[in-house]
Each structure stands twice: as C-alpha cells, then as structure tokens.
Motif scaffolding. Sequence first.
Motif, PDB file in Angstrom:
ATOM      1  N   SER A 131       0.837  -1.193   0.000  1.00  9.93           N
ATOM      2  CA  SER A 131       0.000   0.000   0.000  1.00  9.93           C
ATOM      3  C   SER A 131       0.878   1.252   0.000  1.00  9.93           C
ATOM      4  CB  SER A 131      -0.927   0.007   1.214  1.00  9.93           C
ATOM      5  OG  SER A 131      -0.181   0.066   2.411  1.00  9.93           O
ATOM      6  N   LEU A 132       0.298   2.347  -0.482  1.00 14.22           N
ATOM      7  CA  LEU A 132       0.996   3.619  -0.570  1.00 14.22           C
ATOM      8  C   LEU A 132       0.090   4.713  -0.032  1.00 14.22           C
ATOM      9  CD1 LEU A 132       2.204   3.161  -4.255  1.00 14.22           C
ATOM     10  CD2 LEU A 132       3.695   3.047  -2.248  1.00 14.22           C
ATOM     11  N   SER A 133       0.689   5.719   0.601  1.00 15.24           N
ATOM     12  CA  SER A 133      -0.111   6.810   1.153  1.00 15.24           C
ATOM     13  C   SER A 133       0.540   8.153   0.867  1.00 15.24           C
ATOM     14  CB  SER A 133      -0.270   6.654   2.671  1.00 15.24           C
ATOM     15  OG  SER A 133      -0.985   5.485   2.990  1.00 15.24           O
ATOM     16  N   ALA A 134      -0.283   9.117   0.496  1.00 16.73           N
ATOM     17  CA  ALA A 134       0.115  10.510   0.379  1.00 16.73           C
ATOM     18  C   ALA A 134      -0.972  11.317   1.085  1.00 16.73           C
ATOM     19  CB  ALA A 134       0.237  10.912  -1.092  1.00 16.73           C
ATOM     20  N   GLU A 135      -0.828  12.614   1.124  1.00 20.21           N
ATOM     21  CA  GLU A 135      -1.807  13.441   1.825  1.00 20.21           C
ATOM     22  C   GLU A 135      -3.211  13.212   1.272  1.00 20.21           C
ATOM     23  OE1 GLU A 135      -0.678  17.520   1.718  1.00 20.21           O
ATOM     24  OE2 GLU A 135       1.212  17.201   2.779  1.00 20.21           O
ATOM     25  N   GLY A 136      -4.070  12.582   2.091  1.00 18.53           N
ATOM     26  CA  GLY A 136      -5.456  12.359   1.704  1.00 18.53           C
ATOM     27  C   GLY A 136      -5.683  11.222   0.734  1.00 18.53           C
ATOM     28  N   ASP A 140      -4.267   0.910  -2.135  1.00 16.82           N
ATOM     29  CA  ASP A 140      -4.101  -0.490  -1.739  1.00 16.82           C
ATOM     30  C   ASP A 140      -3.806  -1.277  -3.009  1.00 16.82           C
ATOM     31  OD1 ASP A 140      -4.498  -3.223  -1.085  1.00 16.82           O
ATOM     32  OD2 ASP A 140      -5.709  -2.646   0.646  1.00 16.82           O
ATOM     33  N   ILE A 141      -2.536  -1.651  -3.188  1.00 16.56           N
ATOM     34  CA  ILE A 141      -2.124  -2.298  -4.434  1.00 16.56           C
ATOM     35  C   ILE A 141      -2.723  -3.689  -4.575  1.00 16.56           C
ATOM     36  CG2 ILE A 141      -0.138  -3.126  -5.767  1.00 16.56           C
ATOM     37  CD1 ILE A 141       1.494  -0.876  -4.482  1.00 16.56           C
ATOM     38  N   ASP A 142      -2.705  -4.457  -3.496  1.00 15.31           N
ATOM     39  CA  ASP A 142      -3.214  -5.826  -3.554  1.00 15.31           C
ATOM     40  C   ASP A 142      -4.704  -5.862  -3.891  1.00 15.31           C
ATOM     41  OD1 ASP A 142      -0.743  -6.879  -2.980  1.00 15.31           O
ATOM     42  OD2 ASP A 142      -1.093  -6.953  -0.822  1.00 15.31           O
ATOM     43  N   LYS A 143      -5.471  -4.963  -3.296  1.00 17.25           N
ATOM     44  CA  LYS A 143      -6.931  -4.936  -3.517  1.00 17.25           C
ATOM     45  C   LYS A 143      -7.330  -4.045  -4.687  1.00 17.25           C
ATOM     46  CE  LYS A 143      -8.117  -5.915   1.306  1.00 17.25           C
ATOM     47  NZ  LYS A 143      -8.827  -5.431   2.520  1.00 17.25           N
ATOM     48  N   ARG A 144      -6.333  -3.388  -5.293  1.00 14.68           N
ATOM     49  CA  ARG A 144      -6.585  -2.481  -6.417  1.00 14.68           C
ATOM     50  C   ARG A 144      -7.644  -1.441  -6.042  1.00 14.68           C
ATOM     51  NH1 ARG A 144      -4.214  -3.871 -10.996  1.00 14.68           N
ATOM     52  NH2 ARG A 144      -5.654  -2.631 -12.255  1.00 14.68           N
ATOM     53  N   LYS A 145      -7.453  -0.831  -4.869  1.00 15.78           N
ATOM     54  CA  LYS A 145      -8.429   0.129  -4.355  1.00 15.78           C
ATOM     55  C   LYS A 145      -7.735   1.448  -4.037  1.00 15.78           C
ATOM     56  CE  LYS A 145     -10.230  -0.546  -0.237  1.00 15.78           C
ATOM     57  NZ  LYS A 145     -11.072  -1.121   0.839  1.00 15.78           N
ATOM     58  N   LEU A 163      -0.875   5.399 -11.665  1.00 14.48           N
ATOM     59  CA  LEU A 163      -0.819   5.979 -10.329  1.00 14.48           C
ATOM     60  C   LEU A 163       0.122   5.179  -9.434  1.00 14.48           C
ATOM     61  CD1 LEU A 163      -1.817   8.023  -8.246  1.00 14.48           C
ATOM     62  CD2 LEU A 163      -3.767   6.495  -7.798  1.00 14.48           C
ATOM     63  N   VAL A 164       0.020   3.852  -9.461  1.00 18.40           N
ATOM     64  CA  VAL A 164       0.871   3.012  -8.619  1.00 18.40           C
ATOM     65  C   VAL A 164       2.339   3.169  -9.009  1.00 18.40           C
ATOM     66  CG1 VAL A 164       1.487   0.628  -8.061  1.00 18.40           C
ATOM     67  CG2 VAL A 164      -0.911   1.319  -8.054  1.00 18.40           C
ATOM     68  N   LEU A 165       2.614   3.163 -10.309  1.00 18.16           N
ATOM     69  CA  LEU A 165       3.999   3.292 -10.770  1.00 18.16           C
ATOM     70  C   LEU A 165       4.625   4.588 -10.270  1.00 18.16           C
ATOM     71  CD1 LEU A 165       6.387   2.358 -12.571  1.00 18.16           C
ATOM     72  CD2 LEU A 165       5.318   3.641 -14.433  1.00 18.16           C
ATOM     73  N   MET A 166       3.934   5.698 -10.477  1.00 13.69           N
ATOM     74  CA  MET A 166       4.518   6.986 -10.109  1.00 13.69           C
ATOM     75  C   MET A 166       4.537   7.199  -8.602  1.00 13.69           C
ATOM     76  SD  MET A 166       3.444   9.633 -13.144  1.00 13.69           S
ATOM     77  CE  MET A 166       1.688   9.292 -13.080  1.00 13.69           C
ATOM     78  N   ALA A 167       3.485   6.763  -7.901  1.00 12.12           N
ATOM     79  CA  ALA A 167       3.457   6.918  -6.443  1.00 12.12           C
ATOM     80  C   ALA A 167       4.487   6.029  -5.767  1.00 12.12           C
ATOM     81  CB  ALA A 167       2.058   6.612  -5.906  1.00 12.12           C
TER      82      ALA A 167
END
Length: 232
Positions: A131-136, A140-145, A163-167
């Motif tokens: 999972s990845l987090s930024a402000e707000g 969730d990579i595994d759940k694609r959410k 989004l996942v690649l860049m984040a």
Amino acid sequence: MKQILIIEDDPEIIKLLEIHLTDLIYSTTKAMDGEEGLKLALENDYDLILLDLTLPAMDGVEVCKALRAKKNTPIIMLTAKSEEIDRVLGLEIGADDYITKPFSIRELLARIKAVMRRTDIRHREQKNTASLSAEGLTIDIDKRKVLLENNKIELSPKEFELLVLMASNPGRNYTRTELLNIIWGYNFEGYEHTVNSHINRLRAKIESDMANPVYILTTWGVGYKFNEDIIV
C-alpha cells in the motif's frame, strides 16, 4: 515454471500454443469459453493470460474487464480484428498487448517474453509495496483500491497502473515514452497521446484543482512525476 492460461475456443490454435509454450518450459492451462476462463483466472495465479476476443458464453472484453477489477495478471489479447479502434479498446480495458490472427508463432512468443519482462520491471518499480499513502490519498495495491479522503475512487486499469507506478517512485520524472513502454509496451509506439489522456482523466478523479495539481505534477519539457513532498 511460468504458468500461462489460454482462453481460446479454437482447438487447433490451443494445440499449437500448447506445443510451442511447452517447448519453452511454460506450463499451460486451457479454457474454451469466457466464463470458464474467468473462473480459472480468478481462482488461480497465472504469470500470463492469452485471451481470445471472440468467445462463447462471455467475450474477451468482458473477461478482461472483470479480471482487471480483481487482479493484475498480464493479458495478451488474440483477435481476428485489426482496426485501430480495437487496439485502443485493448488499451482502455487493460490488456498488456494485442496480436491479430493469423499471427506468427515466433512473434507471439516474442510478445509473451516482452510482456513478462515489463511485468518484472513494474514489480521492481513498485518495490513490492502492498500500500501507498500521500496526503489524503491511499492506494491499496493488492486490492486495487484507491481512497481519496476515505472516499473510494474508481480508476480504469491503466489509470491505476500509472498511479501506482509513479506513487511508488515519488519525485522520479517519467517521460511519456517511458510511461508508454512500461505500462503499455513497445507494441503501442506512437500512442504517446494515450498517456496524456490517461493522466488527464486520472487527475480529474484525484485532483481538486486540475490547474494546480497536488499529486501528479507536470515536469515541463520532460513528462510527469508524483509529488514527493506529500508522501506519508
């Protein structure tokens, strides 16, 4: 041993694929209609899926859409159609590559190897983060959410992958060509405008002000990057 699922209703094509893939030490499983293929794809982990566009019970487009809502297994679509609109459709619904019938088995095997290499690169780029987090923003990579201020955001498969690649690599500048090659692959050279379209749609869903984006920034003269200053 790499596991490949073949979803195809032509027994002669299945037989041809099984012979050549087995020679390359791939293990194969087959399904001859869309519903059976989707069931197998969701219940098992495959390294690649070869998916015919025209199938009984459930066509390849619907199988691809349903699969992309749950999993990110690489998909190469097989079809007798060759118009550009079908290539664009493949881009939109999340196929990793696209090859038209009749095809050269040598070309298909090269495409399979290329897709698997790109998948390995994406996995390395994502650093195996769940999972990845930024402000707000929570991904969730595994759940694609994706959640924005705790509200679920619906993204297309390619929007999610961008989004996942860049984040996963905040601050790294990606050119449009790099994003096209990593996410879509060499077979879509010349489709750089597709990257712009997907970035714009992605921004429209996660940015409160398109004119002043917070998450996905434009690097003038280069391309795009994820804002490293807001990573939690």
